[in-house]
Design a protein around this motif. Structure first.
Motif, short mmCIF file in Angstrom:
data_model
loop_
_atom_site.label_atom_id
_atom_site.label_comp_id
_atom_site.label_asym_id
_atom_site.label_seq_id
_atom_site.Cartn_x
_atom_site.Cartn_y
_atom_site.Cartn_z
N GLU A 44 3.89 10.16 -6.78
CA GLU A 44 4.28 10.40 -8.17
C GLU A 44 5.79 10.49 -8.35
O GLU A 44 6.30 10.30 -9.45
N ARG A 47 7.95 6.53 -6.88
CA ARG A 47 8.06 5.36 -7.77
C ARG A 47 9.38 5.33 -8.54
O ARG A 47 9.79 4.29 -9.01
N TYR A 48 10.03 6.45 -8.68
CA TYR A 48 11.27 6.50 -9.47
C TYR A 48 12.50 6.02 -8.69
O TYR A 48 13.54 5.77 -9.31
N GLY A 84 4.39 6.17 -14.48
CA GLY A 84 5.09 7.42 -14.20
C GLY A 84 4.54 8.53 -15.07
O GLY A 84 3.62 8.33 -15.87
#
Length: 164
Positions: A44, A47-48, A84
């Motif tokens: 979680e 991905r950023y 997201g």
């Protein structure tokens, strides 16, 4: 009080620092800080920053008077099958922002947010989204900069700025 700061465009070389800022954002509460590796290996959060800088990515880094990075704001366009926290659509960039604790409440976050929103607008994005936990003090900042809650979950809100 910290010295003055400036803002520059994020580059591919900033990927590790953006990871640091994901950790800052995830650990915004006083006490109970989670380890960097724990946060950045969680899907979680990963991905950023994974694969930074992709063609649709954009961001800015705030630096202190010694050119040391102190905060960053960036966006990514995430896929519907890998959304997201603040996902609202496949063509809507989701922004992420983090500021080193000592620099919070000194205008760094607001300056980064304004710069990123202006950039997204200049790139033709009609909206930009984010996610914020219900009790996060940054929610007031986002509201003051034109973000509105579009979805409220059990722990966090999705907020959108319609930049038209």
């Amino acid at each position: 009080m910290p010295d003055a700061f400036s803002i520059r465009t994020a580059t591919q070389a900033d990927g590790s620092f953006l990871g640091d800022m994901v950790v800052e954002a995830a650990n915004w509460r006083a006490g109970g800080a989670r380890a960097r590796h724990e946060i950045l290996t969680a899907v979680e959060h990963r991905r950023y920053v994974a694969g930074w800088m992709r063609p649709a990515d954009a961001g800015f880094v705030a630096v202190d008077s010694d050119d040391g990075p102190i905060g960053a704001a960036w966006y990514r366009i995430l896929a519907q099958d890998d959304p997201g926290f603040g996902f609202v659509g496949t063509a809507v960039p989701e922004l992420i922002i983090g500021v080193r604790q000592v620099w919070r409440a000194h205008g760094v976050g607001r300056a980064l947010l304004r710069r990123l929103v202006a950039h997204a607008r200049s790139q033709g994005h009609p909206r930009i989204s984010l996610s914020v936990e219900h009790d996060n003090f940054a929610k007031t900042l986002y509201r003051s900069e034109g973000f509105i809650v579009t979805e409220s979950g059990p722990a966090r809100d999705t907020m959108v700025n319609r930049m038209s």
